[in-house]
Design a protein around this motif. Sequence first.
Motif, PDB file in Angstrom:
ATOM      1  N   VAL A  62       2.004 -26.994   6.320  1.00 18.77           N
ATOM      2  CA  VAL A  62       0.890 -27.829   5.864  1.00 18.77           C
ATOM      3  C   VAL A  62       1.427 -29.179   5.411  1.00 18.77           C
ATOM      4  O   VAL A  62       2.621 -29.326   5.120  1.00 18.77           O
TER       5      VAL A  62
ATOM      6  N   ALA B  18       3.868 -15.845  11.744  1.00 16.41           N
ATOM      7  CA  ALA B  18       2.623 -15.820  10.978  1.00 16.41           C
ATOM      8  C   ALA B  18       2.803 -16.493   9.619  1.00 16.41           C
ATOM      9  O   ALA B  18       1.948 -17.286   9.179  1.00 16.41           O
ATOM     10  N   ALA B  19       3.911 -16.209   8.953  1.00 19.59           N
ATOM     11  CA  ALA B  19       4.146 -16.760   7.620  1.00 19.59           C
ATOM     12  C   ALA B  19       4.430 -18.259   7.663  1.00 19.59           C
ATOM     13  O   ALA B  19       3.930 -19.023   6.823  1.00 19.59           O
ATOM     14  N   THR B  20       5.215 -18.700   8.635  1.00 16.37           N
ATOM     15  CA  THR B  20       5.537 -20.130   8.711  1.00 16.37           C
ATOM     16  C   THR B  20       4.345 -20.945   9.191  1.00 16.37           C
ATOM     17  O   THR B  20       4.168 -22.100   8.781  1.00 16.37           O
ATOM     18  N   ARG B  21       3.514 -20.358  10.042  1.00 18.95           N
ATOM     19  CA  ARG B  21       2.317 -21.078  10.491  1.00 18.95           C
ATOM     20  C   ARG B  21       1.410 -21.387   9.293  1.00 18.95           C
ATOM     21  O   ARG B  21       0.851 -22.481   9.179  1.00 18.95           O
ATOM     22  N   GLU B  22       1.284 -20.420   8.406  1.00 20.97           N
ATOM     23  CA  GLU B  22       0.457 -20.612   7.212  1.00 20.97           C
ATOM     24  C   GLU B  22       1.072 -21.651   6.275  1.00 20.97           C
ATOM     25  O   GLU B  22       0.353 -22.388   5.588  1.00 20.97           O
ATOM     26  N   ALA B  23       2.403 -21.727   6.270  1.00 22.81           N
ATOM     27  CA  ALA B  23       3.098 -22.632   5.348  1.00 22.81           C
ATOM     28  C   ALA B  23       3.281 -24.045   5.895  1.00 22.81           C
ATOM     29  O   ALA B  23       3.673 -24.955   5.149  1.00 22.81           O
TER      30      ALA B  23
END
Length: 278
Positions: free
Chosen positions: A32, A25-30
């Motif tokens: 970019v 979840a955290a890496t998906r958001e990051a």
Amino acid sequence: MVQIKTPEQIAKMREAGLVVAAIHAATREAAVPGATTRDLDEVARKVIADHGAKSNFLGYGGFPATICTSVNEVVVHGIPDEKTVLKDGDIISIDAGAIVDGWHGDAAYTAFVGDGHAPELLELSRVTEESMWAGVAAMKNGNRLVDISRAIETYIRRQPKPGGGKYGIIEEYGGHGIGTEMHMDPHLLNYVSRKRGKGPKLVPGVCLAIEPMVSLGTPHTEVLEDDWTVITIDGTWSSHWEHSVALTEEGPLVLTAVDGGRAKLAELGVTAAPDPLA
């Protein structure tokens, strides 16, 4: 020998699996445009630390990072660094793991960076992910290991590839057992091989990492000079999806999915096992 887990041990693996889900979840958001793959590794390190867990990737066989970041034609085992800057249109496979009280979790997903992705890339990821779920659904009491391989391969082969041709099911790498170690017996092919036979029978307590890797072209790969980074030999882009799954008396439990796999398995007519941490 295939390691058989008790319900209590599966509950511990579920704890590790939820840490992996948090990393995703955290890496998906990051992930970019403008972020480096090293940035993503730092995000993963923080999540692991915040959960009081340990990394099972860092130092494994000398691997120098917490996650694998595999961009575009890199199939698996990409090493995070400061030079690889994500840009619009890239795809990236992020493979992550965690250890809780000696028990391992391991899962991967493919993310789309920014915008401008070709339709064939969107379909590539969809086909790879859905083939993984077909494999999970085949993890039933009394089935054999080959039934998972067949389910994955059959799903992929039945999908029309945009522009014609066939998808490449990566042959040199596959899934594996998981438990007190990250990689354990049995090795799980993503296609059926007569040489390998039917494999062991699936019984309660078996835990597997199911992870198809699929390319837009070749099924064959090569390893770069860093002895880790695996790329397709023809340069075609690839997708990688993975979940760790426990087989229980009540069916499969997807250890690295937030909902234990309940929603997706229901779509496939399979009831997920109850979450031992619920």
